[in-house]
Design an enzyme around this catalytic site. Sequence first.
Site: not given
Length: 247
Positions: A7, A10, A12, A81, A137-138, A141, A147
Amino acid sequence: MKLMIHGACGRMGRVVQRVFREKLPDADLILVDPMAKDGEAYTALADYDGKVDCIVDFSHHSAAPALTAYAVATRTPLVIATTGQTEAELACIEAAAKTVPVLFASNFSLGIVVLTALARQAAKAFPDADIEIVETHHNRKLDVPSGTALTLGRAIQSVRPGSRLVIGRHENGKREPDEIDVHSLRMGNIVGIHEIHICTDTQTLTLRHEAHDRALFAEGALTAVQWVVTMEPGLYDMEGILSSILA
């Protein structure tokens, strides 16, 4: 150290790349992302045929079957994660942990680990209090609630037998004593805020954690990598790391 970032392209994943390169300048990073363009990364796990010391996954929960199968086949420690796993995906993670060490957490902030421990302690100290969890959150999301909010709620449930998580409140009616309500806000570019309100008739205790920069999750993932590669096969979380720090 040779690390695979799954990932990697992306939002993150790019932060993880930057932080890992800053903190581990001698590390060899293997980048994998199905959405990679122009050869910036491998597009499949199987495209890389070498050995790495650990895999760090910041992709999507649906990658769990392929990711865990690869980790088991290559006997590689795994740090996951992502959140929102289905029961089948969770089963893949649990099965992999019988063969390789797997650290699976909903949030890689050490501050959240401390918050979880404090929430459990506070809920036990005020057994009759109303408890509400609010996460913000933004607006991009995908999963609701977060979570981390679910992890906090389950931690509180562990010291409140018979309690139940109520996700949002969409109907009229009074609050029941056994409820732990979880509310979600989505707006702007907020990295992440988690609040726990513990309220009796005479006082309110509020526990709050705010993430200022996504780099904190990458820093936590790096700590997780350095810890999990020393462990035997098993399923671990960030609380295990906190316990080792405080020991």
